[in-house]
Design a protein around this motif. Structure first.
Motif, PDB file in Angstrom:
ATOM      1  N   ILE A   1      -1.694   4.446   9.440  1.00  0.00           N
ATOM      2  CA  ILE A   1      -1.865   3.477  10.529  1.00  0.00           C
ATOM      3  C   ILE A   1      -1.079   2.203  10.233  1.00  0.00           C
ATOM      4  O   ILE A   1      -0.343   1.689  11.084  1.00  0.00           O
ATOM      5  N   PHE A   2      -1.234   1.690   9.017  1.00  0.00           N
ATOM      6  CA  PHE A   2      -0.497   0.483   8.625  1.00  0.00           C
ATOM      7  C   PHE A   2       1.014   0.695   8.728  1.00  0.00           C
ATOM      8  O   PHE A   2       1.750  -0.160   9.236  1.00  0.00           O
ATOM      9  N   SER A   3       1.482   1.832   8.221  1.00  0.00           N
ATOM     10  CA  SER A   3       2.917   2.114   8.227  1.00  0.00           C
ATOM     11  C   SER A   3       3.460   2.202   9.648  1.00  0.00           C
ATOM     12  O   SER A   3       4.544   1.686   9.946  1.00  0.00           O
ATOM     13  N   TYR A   4       2.703   2.840  10.532  1.00  0.00           N
ATOM     14  CA  TYR A   4       3.172   2.987  11.910  1.00  0.00           C
ATOM     15  C   TYR A   4       3.164   1.650  12.638  1.00  0.00           C
ATOM     16  O   TYR A   4       4.078   1.351  13.424  1.00  0.00           O
ATOM     17  N   LEU A   5       2.149   0.830  12.395  1.00  0.00           N
ATOM     18  CA  LEU A   5       2.113  -0.500  13.010  1.00  0.00           C
ATOM     19  C   LEU A   5       3.311  -1.332  12.551  1.00  0.00           C
ATOM     20  O   LEU A   5       3.898  -2.085  13.338  1.00  0.00           O
ATOM     21  N   ARG A   6       3.665  -1.209  11.275  1.00  0.00           N
ATOM     22  CA  ARG A   6       4.838  -1.939  10.775  1.00  0.00           C
ATOM     23  C   ARG A   6       6.116  -1.402  11.429  1.00  0.00           C
ATOM     24  O   ARG A   6       7.023  -2.172  11.777  1.00  0.00           O
ATOM     25  N   LYS A   7       6.190  -0.099  11.610  1.00  0.00           N
ATOM     26  CA  LYS A   7       7.384   0.504  12.194  1.00  0.00           C
ATOM     27  C   LYS A   7       7.631   0.000  13.608  1.00  0.00           C
ATOM     28  O   LYS A   7       8.783  -0.247  14.002  1.00  0.00           O
ATOM     29  N   ILE A   8       6.571  -0.162  14.398  1.00  0.00           N
ATOM     30  CA  ILE A   8       6.724  -0.574  15.797  1.00  0.00           C
ATOM     31  C   ILE A   8       6.551  -2.076  15.969  1.00  0.00           C
ATOM     32  O   ILE A   8       6.323  -2.559  17.091  1.00  0.00           O
ATOM     33  N   ASP A   9       6.638  -2.824  14.860  1.00  0.00           N
ATOM     34  CA  ASP A   9       6.555  -4.287  14.900  1.00  0.00           C
ATOM     35  C   ASP A   9       5.256  -4.788  15.519  1.00  0.00           C
ATOM     36  O   ASP A   9       5.236  -5.744  16.302  1.00  0.00           O
ATOM     37  N   GLN A  10       4.159  -4.130  15.173  1.00  0.00           N
ATOM     38  CA  GLN A  10       2.846  -4.551  15.645  1.00  0.00           C
ATOM     39  C   GLN A  10       1.897  -4.751  14.460  1.00  0.00           C
ATOM     40  O   GLN A  10       0.681  -4.538  14.575  1.00  0.00           O
ATOM     41  N   PHE A  11       2.469  -5.166  13.329  1.00  0.00           N
ATOM     42  CA  PHE A  11       1.654  -5.248  12.115  1.00  0.00           C
ATOM     43  C   PHE A  11       0.570  -6.310  12.210  1.00  0.00           C
ATOM     44  O   PHE A  11      -0.384  -6.301  11.433  1.00  0.00           O
ATOM     45  N   GLU A  12       0.721  -7.249  13.154  1.00  0.00           N
ATOM     46  CA  GLU A  12      -0.334  -8.261  13.327  1.00  0.00           C
ATOM     47  C   GLU A  12      -1.640  -7.633  13.800  1.00  0.00           C
ATOM     48  O   GLU A  12      -2.719  -8.234  13.684  1.00  0.00           O
ATOM     49  N   LYS A  13      -1.555  -6.402  14.313  1.00  0.00           N
ATOM     50  CA  LYS A  13      -2.762  -5.693  14.756  1.00  0.00           C
ATOM     51  C   LYS A  13      -3.561  -5.129  13.588  1.00  0.00           C
ATOM     52  O   LYS A  13      -4.605  -4.514  13.794  1.00  0.00           O
ATOM     53  N   ARG A  14      -3.095  -5.347  12.362  1.00  0.00           N
ATOM     54  CA  ARG A  14      -3.784  -4.776  11.201  1.00  0.00           C
ATOM     55  C   ARG A  14      -5.205  -5.292  11.047  1.00  0.00           C
ATOM     56  O   ARG A  14      -6.033  -4.650  10.406  1.00  0.00           O
ATOM     57  N   LYS A  15      -5.497  -6.447  11.637  1.00  0.00           N
ATOM     58  CA  LYS A  15      -6.855  -6.991  11.536  1.00  0.00           C
ATOM     59  C   LYS A  15      -7.875  -6.042  12.158  1.00  0.00           C
ATOM     60  O   LYS A  15      -9.018  -5.954  11.699  1.00  0.00           O
ATOM     61  N   TYR A  16      -7.457  -5.327  13.205  1.00  0.00           N
ATOM     62  CA  TYR A  16      -8.367  -4.367  13.835  1.00  0.00           C
ATOM     63  C   TYR A  16      -8.601  -3.162  12.914  1.00  0.00           C
ATOM     64  O   TYR A  16      -9.680  -2.560  12.936  1.00  0.00           O
ATOM     65  N   VAL A  17      -7.593  -2.816  12.132  1.00  0.00           N
ATOM     66  CA  VAL A  17      -7.742  -1.734  11.162  1.00  0.00           C
ATOM     67  C   VAL A  17      -8.723  -2.142  10.073  1.00  0.00           C
ATOM     68  O   VAL A  17      -9.604  -1.368   9.677  1.00  0.00           O
ATOM     69  N   PHE A  18      -8.581  -3.382   9.581  1.00  0.00           N
ATOM     70  CA  PHE A  18      -9.506  -3.880   8.563  1.00  0.00           C
ATOM     71  C   PHE A  18     -10.942  -3.905   9.094  1.00  0.00           C
ATOM     72  O   PHE A  18     -11.884  -3.511   8.397  1.00  0.00           O
ATOM     73  N   MET A  19     -11.102  -4.357  10.329  1.00  0.00           N
ATOM     74  CA  MET A  19     -12.444  -4.412  10.925  1.00  0.00           C
ATOM     75  C   MET A  19     -13.044  -3.012  11.052  1.00  0.00           C
ATOM     76  O   MET A  19     -14.214  -2.791  10.719  1.00  0.00           O
ATOM     77  N   GLY A  20     -12.244  -2.064  11.546  1.00  0.00           N
ATOM     78  CA  GLY A  20     -12.740  -0.702  11.703  1.00  0.00           C
ATOM     79  C   GLY A  20     -13.082  -0.059  10.373  1.00  0.00           C
ATOM     80  O   GLY A  20     -14.092   0.641  10.253  1.00  0.00           O
ATOM     81  N   THR A  21     -12.235  -0.309   9.373  1.00  0.00           N
ATOM     82  CA  THR A  21     -12.483   0.241   8.037  1.00  0.00           C
ATOM     83  C   THR A  21     -13.773  -0.323   7.450  1.00  0.00           C
ATOM     84  O   THR A  21     -14.598   0.420   6.904  1.00  0.00           O
ATOM     85  N   PHE A  22     -13.947  -1.640   7.566  1.00  0.00           N
ATOM     86  CA  PHE A  22     -15.143  -2.283   7.033  1.00  0.00           C
ATOM     87  C   PHE A  22     -16.413  -1.744   7.691  1.00  0.00           C
ATOM     88  O   PHE A  22     -17.385  -1.396   6.995  1.00  0.00           O
TER      89      PHE A  22
END
Length: 290
Positions: free
Chosen positions: A22-43
């Protein structure tokens, strides 16, 4: 301790692979700022998994006598079934994780970042619930639980997952999943056999022949060596006929299904998901797969 370590390491590493993709794909499409939602979901996925473990253990401790034997028997059979389903599905269905890219793109197209959140949440929660059930079933058969082994498996899996994501190390994923799946299949065979034993104790399943052999004088099933063999291979010094048949038939069918049916490019697809997202930042494909 080994079984607890294997189960938590395997499940946590799978979750770590998904989050890394997920992190790698977000970085690929220049949406890495959305990683906060990944952290929230993981937590939250971790939090709900812990809550589920607490609820499950409170229910498990509330049974006595025959009801306890019946519950434990079915619990171990369910655990064996889930382990089998998980390892065979992974081998045959090509765990390419393409649904991750689809979910992320759909969420971003609709400006619904909560889709990314739920993707991380469900992925982590699924692995967490599987871990709870596998550990509970294994603990019932061993009559012991290693907290250290469980925690060590989680910590090591997270650490290794981070190293793979950063490209610091490479892992032969095909070999990793094959070896760990083989051990889990053997563990599941022991769970199935012990579950049948518990149901025989509760007079749910007939015994027919109570003990087809007895080698407890040689290797006592509750001794140091016997307990180790029980934890790894489901060893029973004096099994019944049905226990033994169930163990052998299960191993024969499952091992043939897993190793006898060619994999459908699953390791190759995992490698693509990890490596082709960003050629500059992920590990080299040729180093990951043999």
């Amino acid at each position: 301790m080994f079984i607890e370590f294997l189960i938590t390491f395997r499940e946590t590493f799978e979750a770590a692979l998904i989050i890394g993709i997920i992190f790698s794909y977000l970085r690929k499409i220049d949406q890495f700022e959305k990683r906060k939602y990944v952290f929230m979901g993981t937590f939250l996925g971790i939090l709900f998994s812990i809550l589920g473990a607490i609820i499950f253990q409170s229910i498990l401790g509330g049974f006595e006598g025959q009801v306890e034997e019946v519950f434990e028997g079915f619990m171990m059979i369910i655990g064996a079934t889930m382990i089998t389903t998980m390892v065979v599905w992974l081998h045959r269905q090509s765990k390419s994780f393409k649904y991750i890219e689809t979910t992320i793109n759909r969420s971003l197209d609709k400006s619904q970042s909560y889709g990314i959140f739920f993707l991380a949440f469900i992925s982590v929660l699924r692995e967490g619930i599987e871990t709870v059930i596998f550990l509970s079933a294994s603990t019932l058969s061993q009559e012991s639980f290693s907290l250290f082994g469980s925690i060590a498996g989680i910590v090591v899996a997270i650490f290794v997952g981070m190293l793979v994501y950063k490209g610091i190390i490479s892992i032969n994923l095909r070999a990793f999943f094959n070896i760990t799946s083989l051990f889990l299949i053997i563990v599941a065979a022991g769970l199935l056999s012990y579950g049948i034993h518990e149901l025989q104790e509760a007079n749910i399943i007939p015994t027919i022949i109570e003990h087809i052999y007895d080698i407890n004088p040689l290797i006592y099933e509750k001794g140091a060596l016997g307990s180790l063999l029980n934890a790894i291979f489901g060893y029973n010094g004096n099994p019944s006929l049905i226990e033994t048949l169930a163990y052998l038939i299960y191993l024969a069918i499952t091992l043939f299904t897993y190793f006898g049916v060619p994999s459908i490019k699953n390791a190759k697809e995992i490698s693509k998901s990890l490596n082709c997202l960003d050629q500059d930042e992920t590990v080299d494909k040729n180093n990951i797969l043999a």
